[in-house]
Enzyme design. Sequence first.
Site, mmCIF file in Angstrom:
data_model
loop_
_atom_site.group_PDB
_atom_site.id
_atom_site.type_symbol
_atom_site.label_atom_id
_atom_site.label_comp_id
_atom_site.label_asym_id
_atom_site.label_seq_id
_atom_site.Cartn_x
_atom_site.Cartn_y
_atom_site.Cartn_z
ATOM 1 N N GLU A 120 0.669 -1.159 -0.089
ATOM 2 C CA GLU A 120 0.021 0.038 0.020
ATOM 3 C C GLU A 120 0.953 1.321 -0.063
ATOM 4 O O GLU A 120 2.115 1.194 0.445
ATOM 5 C CB GLU A 120 -0.976 -0.055 1.109
ATOM 6 C CG GLU A 120 -1.624 -1.204 1.461
ATOM 7 C CD GLU A 120 -2.254 -1.336 2.944
ATOM 8 O OE1 GLU A 120 -2.401 -0.286 3.547
ATOM 9 O OE2 GLU A 120 -2.844 -2.361 3.264
ATOM 10 N N LYS A 122 2.154 4.877 1.721
ATOM 11 C CA LYS A 122 2.070 5.080 2.872
ATOM 12 C C LYS A 122 1.955 6.617 2.751
ATOM 13 O O LYS A 122 2.788 7.504 2.443
ATOM 14 C CB LYS A 122 3.628 4.930 3.474
ATOM 15 C CG LYS A 122 3.728 5.656 4.959
ATOM 16 C CD LYS A 122 5.152 5.071 5.498
ATOM 17 C CE LYS A 122 4.840 5.158 7.210
ATOM 18 N NZ LYS A 122 4.742 6.805 7.353
ATOM 19 N N ASP A 124 1.106 10.505 3.725
ATOM 20 C CA ASP A 124 1.935 11.445 4.717
ATOM 21 C C ASP A 124 1.113 12.571 5.175
ATOM 22 O O ASP A 124 0.584 13.568 4.677
ATOM 23 C CB ASP A 124 3.003 12.171 3.771
ATOM 24 C CG ASP A 124 3.869 12.855 4.826
ATOM 25 O OD1 ASP A 124 4.056 12.550 6.019
ATOM 26 O OD2 ASP A 124 4.887 13.463 4.451
ATOM 27 N N TYR A 239 -7.896 8.449 3.909
ATOM 28 C CA TYR A 239 -7.762 7.243 3.232
ATOM 29 C C TYR A 239 -7.842 6.042 4.300
ATOM 30 O O TYR A 239 -6.880 6.313 5.229
ATOM 31 C CB TYR A 239 -6.304 6.847 2.589
ATOM 32 C CG TYR A 239 -6.602 7.522 1.101
ATOM 33 C CD1 TYR A 239 -7.550 7.099 0.169
ATOM 34 C CD2 TYR A 239 -5.495 8.607 0.716
ATOM 35 C CE1 TYR A 239 -7.543 7.775 -0.952
ATOM 36 C CE2 TYR A 239 -5.605 9.324 -0.619
ATOM 37 C CZ TYR A 239 -6.845 8.638 -1.509
ATOM 38 O OH TYR A 239 -6.837 9.200 -2.516
ATOM 39 N N LYS A 329 10.728 3.860 3.317
ATOM 40 C CA LYS A 329 10.561 5.189 3.186
ATOM 41 C C LYS A 329 11.517 5.799 1.988
ATOM 42 O O LYS A 329 12.538 5.239 2.020
ATOM 43 C CB LYS A 329 11.351 5.985 4.418
ATOM 44 C CG LYS A 329 10.446 5.561 5.735
ATOM 45 C CD LYS A 329 9.296 6.802 5.921
ATOM 46 C CE LYS A 329 8.877 6.884 7.276
ATOM 47 N NZ LYS A 329 9.707 7.688 8.055
ATOM 48 N N CYS A 423 8.192 48.702 -1.882
ATOM 49 C CA CYS A 423 8.001 47.684 -2.666
ATOM 50 C C CYS A 423 8.852 47.448 -3.609
ATOM 51 O O CYS A 423 9.170 48.642 -4.386
ATOM 52 C CB CYS A 423 6.648 47.852 -3.210
ATOM 53 S SG CYS A 423 6.140 46.578 -4.425
ATOM 54 N N CYS A 426 6.756 48.516 -7.069
ATOM 55 C CA CYS A 426 6.057 49.865 -7.370
ATOM 56 C C CYS A 426 6.809 50.907 -6.330
ATOM 57 O O CYS A 426 6.254 52.008 -6.695
ATOM 58 C CB CYS A 426 4.687 49.878 -7.190
ATOM 59 S SG CYS A 426 4.150 49.761 -5.534
ATOM 60 N N CYS A 441 2.764 45.275 0.250
ATOM 61 C CA CYS A 441 3.046 46.451 -0.314
ATOM 62 C C CYS A 441 1.423 47.173 -0.097
ATOM 63 O O CYS A 441 0.551 46.602 -0.369
ATOM 64 C CB CYS A 441 3.327 46.087 -1.635
ATOM 65 S SG CYS A 441 2.903 47.525 -2.794
ATOM 66 N N CYS A 446 0.245 49.256 -7.767
ATOM 67 C CA CYS A 446 1.283 48.243 -7.789
ATOM 68 C C CYS A 446 0.978 47.400 -9.066
ATOM 69 O O CYS A 446 -0.080 46.371 -8.788
ATOM 70 C CB CYS A 446 1.555 47.551 -6.570
ATOM 71 S SG CYS A 446 2.833 46.222 -6.483
HETATM 72 S S1 IVH Z 1 -0.675 0.479 8.806
HETATM 73 C C1 IVH Z 1 0.331 -1.159 13.199
HETATM 74 N N1 IVH Z 1 -0.646 1.440 6.450
HETATM 75 O O1 IVH Z 1 2.509 5.248 9.104
HETATM 76 C C2 IVH Z 1 0.638 -0.257 12.379
HETATM 77 N N2 IVH Z 1 -0.066 3.041 8.161
HETATM 78 O O2 IVH Z 1 4.311 4.425 11.580
HETATM 79 C C3 IVH Z 1 -0.551 0.120 11.452
HETATM 80 N N3 IVH Z 1 0.472 5.185 7.541
HETATM 81 O O3 IVH Z 1 1.339 7.276 11.127
HETATM 82 C C4 IVH Z 1 -0.153 0.930 10.425
HETATM 83 N N4 IVH Z 1 -0.114 4.938 5.270
HETATM 84 O O4 IVH Z 1 -0.797 6.446 9.976
HETATM 85 C C5 IVH Z 1 -0.238 1.750 7.639
HETATM 86 N N5 IVH Z 1 -0.957 2.265 4.313
HETATM 87 C C6 IVH Z 1 -0.902 2.445 5.535
HETATM 88 C C7 IVH Z 1 -0.163 3.825 6.095
HETATM 89 C C8 IVH Z 1 0.310 3.884 7.106
HETATM 90 C C9 IVH Z 1 0.380 5.700 6.091
HETATM 91 C C10 IVH Z 1 0.916 5.904 8.627
HETATM 92 C C11 IVH Z 1 0.220 5.597 9.984
HETATM 93 C C12 IVH Z 1 1.143 5.915 10.979
HETATM 94 C C13 IVH Z 1 2.480 5.579 10.445
HETATM 95 C C14 IVH Z 1 3.083 4.282 10.879
#
Ligand code: IVH
Length: 686
Positions: A120, A122, A124, A239, A329, A423, A426, A441, A446
Site C-alpha cells: 500500500e 504510505k 503522509d 484514506y 521510506k 515595494c 512599485c 505592499c 502596484c
Molecule cells: S498500517 C500497526 N498503512 O504510518 C501499524 N500505516 O508508523 C499500522 N501510514 O502514522 C499502520 N499509510 O498512519 C499503515 N497504508 C498505511 C499507511 C500507514 C500511512 C502511517 C500511519 C502511522 C505511520 C505508522
Amino acid sequence: MNENIPAEVIAEVEDLRRRINRANYLYYVKDQPEISDAEYDRLMRRLLELEEKYPSLVTPDSPTQRVGAPPLDEFPVHEHIVPMLSLQNAFSEEELRAFDERCKRFLDMPLDSDIEYCCELKFDGLAVSLTYIDGVLVTGATRGDGYRGENVTENLRTIRTIPLNLHHTKDESKPDFKPIPRLVEVRGEVILRHDEFRRINEEREMSGEPTFANPRNAAAGSVRQLDSRVTARRRLTMYCYGIGACEGVEFETQYQILRTLDSWGFLVNPNIRKCQNIDEAVDFVREWQTKKEDLDYDIDGVVVKVNSIDLQNRLGYVARSPRWAVAYKYPAHQATTRVINIRVQVGRTGALTPVADLEPVEVGGVTVSRATLHNEDEIRRKDVRIGDTVVVQRAGDVIPEIVEVVKEKRTGQEKEFVMPSKCPVCGADVIRLPGEAIARCTGIACPAQLKERIVHFASREGMDIEHVGPALVDQLVEKGLVKDPADLYYLNVEDLASLERMGEKSARNVIDAIEKSKSAPLARLIYALGIRHVGERTAAALAERFGSIDALKNATEEELASVPDVGPVVAKSIATFFRQSETEEVLRKLKAAGIDPKSEKRRVSDVFADKTVVFTGGLSSMTREEAESIVFQLGGKPSSSVSRNTDLVVVGENPGSKLERARSLGVKVVTEDEFLAMLREAGVEV
Ligand code: IVH
C-alpha cells in the site's frame, strides 16, 4: 550500572534524546517541525543503534519507547481499544529483503519459500481512528501516544470521505461479503490534496496568517482545530487502511480488509497490490518511486504488510511495532547548495515573499535554483543568510523549500536578509501590521497586484461595475489601458472595442456601467479602494464618521482608531494607505472624473466644529463609542488623550487620570448632563 559504557556514548545518547524529544514536541504538539524527516530518522536510527549496543542505557522515557507525544489538554482524551502502533522502517531494498527473511525465520519457513504481501502507499498525513457502534460513527480520534489520543470527533465528522453511517455499497451476495460489525475501529490517514493545500495557503497569505510549510502540517493543524467549522473549510480527506478492534467479524487477509472497508463506504486508495513474494513487493516500491510524483497528494513511502492475518497473528509485535509490516521510506528529495541571494517577490495580494536564489542543484531529478522562504520570521527561525550553505527539499509538486542551514560551512562572510521598506515592484511603502507574519505592499497601483485590485474595485460590494470582471480586467491590464483603478473612468468605447470578443455594443454597455458607478456611495468607494483590513462594515463606519474621502485622508491614526470597528492596527493600515503618493494620484484622478461622494449623515454644528473632545469615565446615557461618533458627526474631533490642544473633557462616572490632567492644563471640563445639553443645543435629540 553504566561502568563499561564510554562517557562519550552516554553523552551522545543524551544529546540524541534531547534533540529527538524537541523534534517530537515541535512535530506532534506544535505542528511546526524544525528538522526534516530525513534528519529525524537519522537521529532515531542512531539512538536505536546505540541502545541496541548498550541495552542498559534504555530508559522507559527514551523516545524509542513511545510512538508519539502525549495528547494536548484541549481535546478530551480518547483511549484506543486496540493501540495504534507504529511501523518499523526500511530505507533500502536490502532492508526490505531482510524484513522478509526475518518473517520467514520467525515463522520457521524455508528461506526460499514465498510470503504473500499486501503493498500500500504510505500516506503522509495524520493517523486517526474511527469507532463505529452498530454502524454509526461515535468517535474519531488522533493517534496521540498510540494508546490515548485526542477526541476530535466533531472535526472528523466534517470530512466528506468519512461515512457517518455504514452501509453496504457493494453487492451483498459476493463471496467475501462481510456484515457490518457491532463495534469496529477503522484506521487511516487524514490528508490534504495539493490543490487544497495551495488554496488554503493563498487564503492564509491574504489574511496575514503564516502559511503551512507542507500539506501534512496543514492536515494535522486542521484536524486539531478547536473550531470544527475551520476544519470543514479545509476540505480534508481520509484514506482508510486498517482495522483495530472488531467485534464479530473475522478476516483472512489484509487485502480482504481493504476490500471490505471499501464495501462499507470508506475511501480506500486504489493503488494497492497483492504481491506473491518480496520480489514483487520490491517491484511495487520501485514503481512508486517515480509514480508518486504524479499523485496530487503526498506519500513518503510504501507499506508492505504480510497479507495473511493468520501469519500476522503468529508474527505478533515487538517494541510497539508489528513484526508483520514494514514501511519503506523513500529518501526525501534533498540536496545541499548555496544561497546566492535573497529576493522579495510581490504576490497578487501584495504579500512580499522572500525567495532564495540558489546555485542550481539537482533535487530528485529536477534542477532547483529557487526556494521559498515563506516570510521574515521563517528566515529568522531558520537563520538563513545570503551566502549560506543550505539543505533544500522538494516534495511532490510543492515549491522547494530550505530545510536547514549547514552552519559548519559558515565563513563569516554571510549577510543577513533585511525586508525592504519599499515595494521592489512599485516603490510604495511596505507595511507589516502588528500580529501579522506577512509584510505587504500598500501601493494602489502596484503592477504586481493590479488585476486583483481592479477586480476588487469593480466588484459588486465595491463600485459595482457590471461587466468588469476578471476576464475583462485581464485584457485591460495586459493591453496597458488601465494602470490603476481610476483609469477605468478614462476609457472610451474605441479602447474597449479593440479588445477580444468585444463588439461596439458590448463596449458601450461597459462604458455605461462604468459611468453609472460614479454615483456609488462613499462607503462603497472606501471599500473599493482595497485598504487592508477595511471590509464592508469598517468602510461603512468610516464613511459615517468622516463623511468624505478628503476628511478620511486627513484623519490621524488616533482619530481613525476612535471609529467603532477600527483598532490601532486597522488605523495604521488606513493611515499608511493614504500616505502613499500613488493613492493621492488615484484619488485626484477619481475626483477629476467626478467621483467624490459625500456621506450625508454629517451635520456640522458650531458647538463642536473643529473641537477636540476627550471622554473620561463611564457615560450613563450612551456608550463612549456612540458619544464619540456623535461628536464627530457634529464636526468635532474625538480623541483619547488630553493635551494642550484638547478643547473639552466630558467626565462620566469614575473618571481616570485624564480629569486631573485636564484640570492641570486648564482645559474646559463638563459633566455628562452638560454634554447632553450641548448636544441638544446642536440639534441632536438625546
Ligand atoms: S498500517 C500497526 N498503512 O504510518 C501499524 N500505516 O508508523 C499500522 N501510514 O502514522 C499502520 N499509510 O498512519 C499503515 N497504508 C498505511 C499507511 C500507514 C500511512 C502511517 C500511519 C502511522 C505511520 C505508522
